[in-house]
Scaffold this motif. Structure first.
Motif, PDB file in Angstrom:
ATOM      1  N   GLN A  67       0.832  -1.207   0.000  1.00  0.00           N
ATOM      2  CA  GLN A  67       0.000   0.000   0.000  1.00  0.00           C
ATOM      3  C   GLN A  67       0.868   1.258   0.000  1.00  0.00           C
ATOM      4  O   GLN A  67       0.624   2.198  -0.765  1.00  0.00           O
ATOM      5  CB  GLN A  67      -0.946   0.005   1.207  1.00  0.00           C
ATOM      6  CG  GLN A  67      -1.930   1.147   1.208  1.00  0.00           C
ATOM      7  CD  GLN A  67      -2.865   1.127   0.012  1.00  0.00           C
ATOM      8  OE1 GLN A  67      -3.357   0.084  -0.401  1.00  0.00           O
ATOM      9  NE2 GLN A  67      -3.111   2.288  -0.571  1.00  0.00           N
ATOM     10  N   GLN A  72       2.446   1.840  -3.380  1.00  0.00           N
ATOM     11  CA  GLN A  72       1.483   2.347  -4.363  1.00  0.00           C
ATOM     12  C   GLN A  72       1.296   3.851  -4.223  1.00  0.00           C
ATOM     13  O   GLN A  72       1.079   4.547  -5.202  1.00  0.00           O
ATOM     14  CB  GLN A  72       0.114   1.676  -4.185  1.00  0.00           C
ATOM     15  CG  GLN A  72       0.043   0.274  -4.706  1.00  0.00           C
ATOM     16  CD  GLN A  72      -1.386  -0.214  -4.735  1.00  0.00           C
ATOM     17  OE1 GLN A  72      -1.978  -0.284  -5.806  1.00  0.00           O
ATOM     18  NE2 GLN A  72      -1.943  -0.545  -3.589  1.00  0.00           N
ATOM     19  N   GLN A  73       1.383   4.345  -3.001  1.00  0.00           N
ATOM     20  CA  GLN A  73       1.201   5.774  -2.765  1.00  0.00           C
ATOM     21  C   GLN A  73       2.419   6.582  -3.204  1.00  0.00           C
ATOM     22  O   GLN A  73       2.272   7.665  -3.740  1.00  0.00           O
ATOM     23  CB  GLN A  73       0.913   6.033  -1.279  1.00  0.00           C
ATOM     24  CG  GLN A  73      -0.371   5.408  -0.780  1.00  0.00           C
ATOM     25  CD  GLN A  73      -1.592   5.922  -1.530  1.00  0.00           C
ATOM     26  OE1 GLN A  73      -1.750   7.116  -1.701  1.00  0.00           O
ATOM     27  NE2 GLN A  73      -2.439   5.022  -1.976  1.00  0.00           N
ATOM     28  N   ASP A  74       3.627   6.044  -2.942  1.00  0.00           N
ATOM     29  CA  ASP A  74       4.846   6.773  -3.290  1.00  0.00           C
ATOM     30  C   ASP A  74       6.029   5.810  -3.322  1.00  0.00           C
ATOM     31  O   ASP A  74       6.670   5.574  -2.305  1.00  0.00           O
ATOM     32  CB  ASP A  74       5.110   7.895  -2.284  1.00  0.00           C
ATOM     33  CG  ASP A  74       6.321   8.742  -2.655  1.00  0.00           C
ATOM     34  OD1 ASP A  74       6.954   8.486  -3.707  1.00  0.00           O
ATOM     35  OD2 ASP A  74       6.641   9.670  -1.889  1.00  0.00           O
ATOM     36  N   ASN A  84       1.659  14.239 -14.690  1.00  0.00           N
ATOM     37  CA  ASN A  84       0.408  14.969 -14.626  1.00  0.00           C
ATOM     38  C   ASN A  84       0.050  15.377 -16.056  1.00  0.00           C
ATOM     39  O   ASN A  84       0.652  16.293 -16.628  1.00  0.00           O
ATOM     40  CB  ASN A  84       0.555  16.194 -13.722  1.00  0.00           C
ATOM     41  CG  ASN A  84      -0.734  16.956 -13.573  1.00  0.00           C
ATOM     42  OD1 ASN A  84      -1.441  17.198 -14.542  1.00  0.00           O
ATOM     43  ND2 ASN A  84      -1.035  17.351 -12.346  1.00  0.00           N
ATOM     44  N   LYS A 127     -11.078  11.639 -11.537  1.00  0.00           N
ATOM     45  CA  LYS A 127     -10.289  10.777 -10.659  1.00  0.00           C
ATOM     46  C   LYS A 127      -9.325   9.970 -11.508  1.00  0.00           C
ATOM     47  O   LYS A 127      -9.667   9.518 -12.595  1.00  0.00           O
ATOM     48  CB  LYS A 127     -11.187   9.817  -9.868  1.00  0.00           C
ATOM     49  CG  LYS A 127     -10.393   8.908  -8.945  1.00  0.00           C
ATOM     50  CD  LYS A 127     -11.282   7.971  -8.151  1.00  0.00           C
ATOM     51  CE  LYS A 127     -10.415   7.096  -7.241  1.00  0.00           C
ATOM     52  NZ  LYS A 127     -11.217   6.171  -6.460  1.00  0.00           N
ATOM     53  N   THR A 142      -6.203   7.030 -10.520  1.00  0.00           N
ATOM     54  CA  THR A 142      -5.340   6.353  -9.568  1.00  0.00           C
ATOM     55  C   THR A 142      -4.822   5.069 -10.194  1.00  0.00           C
ATOM     56  O   THR A 142      -5.445   4.531 -11.111  1.00  0.00           O
ATOM     57  CB  THR A 142      -6.065   6.050  -8.236  1.00  0.00           C
ATOM     58  OG1 THR A 142      -5.143   5.457  -7.323  1.00  0.00           O
ATOM     59  CG2 THR A 142      -7.236   5.109  -8.436  1.00  0.00           C
ATOM     60  N   THR A 143      -3.696   4.631  -9.724  1.00  0.00           N
ATOM     61  CA  THR A 143      -3.162   3.343 -10.146  1.00  0.00           C
ATOM     62  C   THR A 143      -3.229   2.344  -8.997  1.00  0.00           C
ATOM     63  O   THR A 143      -2.829   1.199  -9.155  1.00  0.00           O
ATOM     64  CB  THR A 143      -1.697   3.477 -10.610  1.00  0.00           C
ATOM     65  OG1 THR A 143      -0.919   3.977  -9.524  1.00  0.00           O
ATOM     66  CG2 THR A 143      -1.583   4.392 -11.805  1.00  0.00           C
ATOM     67  N   ASP A 144      -3.731   2.785  -7.849  1.00  0.00           N
ATOM     68  CA  ASP A 144      -3.790   1.930  -6.658  1.00  0.00           C
ATOM     69  C   ASP A 144      -4.743   0.767  -6.854  1.00  0.00           C
ATOM     70  O   ASP A 144      -5.859   0.935  -7.342  1.00  0.00           O
ATOM     71  CB  ASP A 144      -4.263   2.708  -5.439  1.00  0.00           C
ATOM     72  CG  ASP A 144      -3.270   3.755  -4.983  1.00  0.00           C
ATOM     73  OD1 ASP A 144      -2.259   3.976  -5.672  1.00  0.00           O
ATOM     74  OD2 ASP A 144      -3.512   4.371  -3.923  1.00  0.00           O
TER      75      ASP A 144
END
Length: 163
Positions: A17, A20-22, A62, A154, A156-158
């Protein structure tokens, strides 16, 4: 236990987790955030990589800011239906689609169209060129429906991780 099963504990799930965030955090910072020693953290991350759970680490750009910097940016979701859906025909189109750098994602789907493509091009002429190469010149492509993205609410790749 099945030879294909993978045993993960709570710390492994926390690591996945957090990555995935950083994934750009240093091992030291990651270890500190998860209350691990740096050697233990590194060993666990290497294990998760060797198990194939971490496919790769990338920088996520981005798209809106990049479009401003480059002058343009066009994103689209494209539905593609083929005339023939035998495995050889599906694979032939899939290979052709994934070879294109403008195709960010290629999904075989069911029911409905055969493929959903996520596409990013510089501008409309670049999209037209891509569409001619992928769709118009392929006699097996029966129908194409393109949805041009006007706002990203939205992204996300999470992958949700819970146990």
């Amino acid at each position: 236990m099945d030879k294909n099963s993978i045993a993960l504990d709570a710390t492994d799930l926390e690591l996945l987790q957090a990555l995935q965030q950083d994934a750009g955090r240093s091992n030291q910072a990651l270890a500190q955030a998860l209350h691990l020693t740096p050697p233990t953290c590194l060993r666990r991350v290497k294990r998760l990589q060797s198990l194939g759970l971490i496919e790769r680490q990338v920088a996520i750009l981005n798209s809106e800011r990049l479009a401003v910097a480059l002058g343009h940016g066009l994103q689209a979701v494209v539905e593609v239906s083929l005339d023939r859906q035998d495995s050889a025909a599906l694979l032939q189109f899939e290979i052709k689609a994934i070879a294109e750098s403008a195709v960010q994602q290629c999904w075989r789907v069911s029911p409905g169209p055969d493929f959903i493509l996520i596409v990013a091009t510089q501008d409309m002429p670049a999209y037209l060129s891509l569409s001619q190469k992928l769709f118009t010149q392929d006699s097996n492509v029966r129908n194409v429906k393109t949805f041009f993205c006007v706002k990203r609410a939205k992204f996300t790749t999470d992958i949700p991780i819970s146990r």
